[in-house]
Design a protein around this motif. Sequence first.
Motif, PDB file in Angstrom:
ATOM      1  N   THR A 254       1.860   3.957   9.535  1.00 18.60           N
ATOM      2  CA  THR A 254       3.062   3.438   8.886  1.00 18.60           C
ATOM      3  C   THR A 254       2.921   3.462   7.370  1.00 18.60           C
ATOM      4  OG1 THR A 254       3.447   1.991  10.777  1.00 18.60           O
ATOM      5  CG2 THR A 254       4.617   1.469   8.745  1.00 18.60           C
ATOM      6  N   LEU A 255       1.730   3.089   6.880  1.00 19.15           N
ATOM      7  CA  LEU A 255       1.503   3.037   5.443  1.00 19.15           C
ATOM      8  C   LEU A 255       1.681   4.412   4.807  1.00 19.15           C
ATOM      9  CD1 LEU A 255       0.566   1.198   3.101  1.00 19.15           C
ATOM     10  CD2 LEU A 255      -1.767   1.949   3.595  1.00 19.15           C
ATOM     11  N   ALA A 258       5.391   5.936   5.213  1.00 12.20           N
ATOM     12  CA  ALA A 258       6.429   5.342   4.368  1.00 12.20           C
ATOM     13  C   ALA A 258       6.239   5.684   2.902  1.00 12.20           C
ATOM     14  CB  ALA A 258       6.434   3.825   4.555  1.00 12.20           C
ATOM     15  N   THR A 259       4.986   5.564   2.437  1.00  9.56           N
ATOM     16  CA  THR A 259       4.771   5.739   1.007  1.00  9.56           C
ATOM     17  C   THR A 259       4.851   7.193   0.566  1.00  9.56           C
ATOM     18  OG1 THR A 259       2.389   5.765   1.447  1.00  9.56           O
ATOM     19  CG2 THR A 259       3.378   3.677   0.780  1.00  9.56           C
ATOM     20  N   VAL A 416       0.237  -0.071  -0.719  1.00  9.17           N
ATOM     21  CA  VAL A 416       0.840  -1.301  -0.186  1.00  9.17           C
ATOM     22  C   VAL A 416       1.949  -1.790  -1.113  1.00  9.17           C
ATOM     23  CG1 VAL A 416       0.416  -3.722   0.379  1.00  9.17           C
ATOM     24  CG2 VAL A 416      -1.210  -1.973   1.096  1.00  9.17           C
ATOM     25  N   LEU A 419       4.924   0.347  -0.597  1.00 10.77           N
ATOM     26  CA  LEU A 419       5.530   0.117   0.708  1.00 10.77           C
ATOM     27  C   LEU A 419       6.667  -0.897   0.645  1.00 10.77           C
ATOM     28  CD1 LEU A 419       5.257   0.836   3.747  1.00 10.77           C
ATOM     29  CD2 LEU A 419       3.688  -1.094   3.956  1.00 10.77           C
ATOM     30  N   LEU A 422      10.199   0.434   0.983  1.00 11.34           N
ATOM     31  CA  LEU A 422      10.630   1.119   2.201  1.00 11.34           C
ATOM     32  C   LEU A 422      11.928   0.541   2.775  1.00 11.34           C
ATOM     33  CD1 LEU A 422      10.015   3.221   4.382  1.00 11.34           C
ATOM     34  CD2 LEU A 422       8.714   1.466   5.587  1.00 11.34           C
ATOM     35  N   VAL A 484      -0.228  -6.738   4.284  1.00  8.91           N
ATOM     36  CA  VAL A 484       0.920  -5.845   4.488  1.00  8.91           C
ATOM     37  C   VAL A 484       1.912  -6.490   5.443  1.00  8.91           C
ATOM     38  CG1 VAL A 484       1.629  -3.700   5.603  1.00  8.91           C
ATOM     39  CG2 VAL A 484      -0.177  -3.672   3.909  1.00  8.91           C
ATOM     40  N   VAL A 488       5.476  -7.262   3.705  1.00 12.60           N
ATOM     41  CA  VAL A 488       6.575  -6.428   4.201  1.00 12.60           C
ATOM     42  C   VAL A 488       7.453  -7.227   5.153  1.00 12.60           C
ATOM     43  CG1 VAL A 488       7.175  -4.349   5.498  1.00 12.60           C
ATOM     44  CG2 VAL A 488       5.289  -4.291   3.867  1.00 12.60           C
TER      45      VAL A 488
END
Length: 942
Positions: A254-255, A258-259, A416, A419, A422, A484, A488
């Motif tokens: 996911t990290l 997304a980034t 992070v 992120l 996102l 995170v 998030v």
Amino acid sequence: MEALSEDQILLLGSCAYFGVLFLVAWLTDSAILPRRFTDSPLLHMLALGVLVSAWGFYGVVDLFNQYGYGALSYYMGAGGLFLFAPHILMPLLRLTRAYQLNSLADLLVFRYRSPFVGALATGCLLLCALPLLALQIQAVADTALIISYRPESPFTTRQNMFALHDRLAWLFCIATILFACLFGAKRERHRGLIMVLVLESLIKWVALLAVGYFALHYVFGGFTGLEQWLSLHPEQLQTLYHPTENRASNMLVTLFFATAIVLPHLFHVGLAENTRLQTLRLASWGVPLYLLCLSLPVLPILWAGFELGTAVTPEYFVLGVPLAAGNMGLSAMVYLAGLSAAVGTTVVMALALSTMCLNHWLLPLRYVLGGMVDLYSLIARLRRVLIALIIIGGYLFYRALAIGQTLTDLAILSLVGSLQFLPGAFAVLYSQRANRQGLIVGLCAGIGLWVGCMLLPMLFGWRLLVLPLDIVLRLGVENWSQLVALSVGANILLFVGVSRLTQQSEDEQRVAEQCATENGTRPLRLALDVDSVQGMEERLASALGAAIAEQEVKRALTDLDQAAEDARPYALRRLRDRLEANLSGLMGAAVAHALMDRTLPYHTAGAAPMREDLYLIENRINQYRHHLTGLASELDKLRRHYRQTLESLPMAVCSMGQDGEIVLWNRSMVELTGITVEAAQGSTVGNLSAPWGALLKGFSEDEAVTAHKQTLALAGRTRWLGLHKAPSDSEQIIMIDDLTETQQLEQELLHSERLASIGRLAAGVAHEIGNPVTGIACLAQDLDYESEQPAVKETAAKILGQTNRITRIVQSLVHFSHAGHAGGNEHSRVDLFECVEEAIHLLSLQKNRQRVYYNNLLSPDTFIKGNEQTLVQMFINLLSNACDASSPDSPIDISAEQHNKEWIVRVRDYGHGIDAAHIQRIFDPFFTTKPVGQGTGLGLSL
């Protein structure tokens, strides 16, 4: 001459490599390298290798050491984003290209319609980027130290090595500043920068594969040797599996997924610098393939580093393996590849961040735009200053870091923080309910937690935070997975919650609907208070200056391939939107939107709903209709069926909005008015060429729904039209029926009826005249018989001659009036010569006709079988038309020749002839070019 030291060789080699990069960029920007080559989508796809930064080149080995197979998340996440390019990247590319959005901050400002969002996003992204910039500087400095460091060297020599470490860091910063300022500060596409990124991507790929090959074949002796080594070191395989049980490794996908879209340098290369969808189509398989190739040598390099017992940490095993093996050539290649990764990331990151700072911090200041002389030069200078400050800021952050921070720590910290964008970025495409209040609250919460729990602890060494109720929160990058989830989670919760509890503005709602469409635009028919391109240029000049306004208008007209004389509202709307998009690329979405709203605002009629620009929508559907499938394709077929029905109607149809702008103009309307679809659609009805503009505008404003037999003078002729309209809440549909032929038919029928009455009257008069003429003839015969005097006989003969002439005239009129009646179609032996003579005789009785000379060239006794009365009528019609078309005293020749059993009779006059436009209609009933009352249009048809 003394030999150069290793330190000097390293510095000279670095400078030489920078020189190569400058040369490649200069050759590209100067068009010495062919544009067909440098603009290739394949090369631009390779430039996306910039996502492999110095950490992706060096630090990913350490990631495998920490997370085992979980480190594959780096390649799966970043590559997965491009695999889903049709659903994520391509819609974003259409949006950024349509509105010239050059950064994530521009995108957020455009979607959420708030300059504060741009300023906030710029500050947060700058803060998130500092660790990543520091990472690049640290990687370059560390690798330089690794290459030049010798433990056995004297203490003073080691001090010199550490001084080289700092000098090379400064050299790196200065070189990247110069490169970015020279090849990244201009407004046009940065082709030189893209070509350098392509070169760097290839160098990284070749170097990493070369080290992997070296590790496999020269350290382990091939696959067999590697298997034997792993069998002797089973703990190495166990470390690959055990870390995957950690929840942190599961969050890596996911990290990195997304980034890969929100990091400034990736957004800049993938979307801002990209102009073609084909590049993303290639990237959807090319980038995952590129990353796959880079992932193959990582594990052999990791194991080779342990086997050789290199003196460096795992994050530098890529360089440590060839150094430990004494392969200086391969070590130099690896160093240059790492330098390439750092240069590419630093330059593009600084360029993207400088654009954001300029557009959302400096240019919104009103005094910057007031009274400027050269906007372009000012923006270029400010961007160069900002590039230098950003890279220097990265260097200062690098110097502020505590010793012992790894490349992975810095990468995780930066990722992070990024992120947190996102939720807002994905809501651009997939949430129409999201609003600026939710974005601001959620982003502030997420970034605040990131700063307090990760950034500040890295700088100051904090490790624990005791909360009320004795809750202990572990801080620092080593606890990133829990942080995170916390940051998030809070971001998304507040973003969604606040968006649900607050309302969107009308402007925000309109843009949200635009972003949700496939191509990122929702064309609306809004009103402008300018009526010409010149007027728009004058308005812009008040804010930009006359010279800049003129250049921007010319640029927009060129982009649209539109003439400056086109003053249709549709054309002016397109020009206004193009101007805003171009200015957005120059000074950012927030400033461009504010400037255009101040100088060229759209106006809506109170609370009236905004209407879509149907003409533009239909054009776009036609462009993409081959890509439609399923229900969309069926709906498009239905649309095209109804469109074809409207186009094929024999009645002229047009549709106009409440503002009088024409949105439909069918083929019959084009044929009737002579105004093309391109000239009509998009213009207001009052601006149509005379007399149609006044006619349609007057009828549209009239309360009557029908106007019968409206007369209109066109090209010297009168036309009769029937107008009908079907009003609705949003549009008026006007139908026009051309009644000209019907009106002429009615008039000609009346005229024919009058002629028929005259014919019947003439027959009656002829009959009545015949009786006294017969009596006069009898008396004249008696006088001739009874008298012997010559004078009397001569007079009687003259009287008989005149009575015979009267009788012949009367008989001709009677025969002509009976032509076509019942019983008149009987065929008999007829002399064509006599028929022509009879027709000439009857025409000679019309004293009001101009004098012409009829030459009957037929031979006497030219007999055929036919109807004498019909033939005489036919010759009268032909000779009458020839007489009307001839000049006074000109001849008319009548001749005949026989072909087999047929006779061909030719009537030739020497007049002006028949117009080519009328030649196909001369036999149509009631078609005539003569004034009303002077011709029936029936002569030739009969």
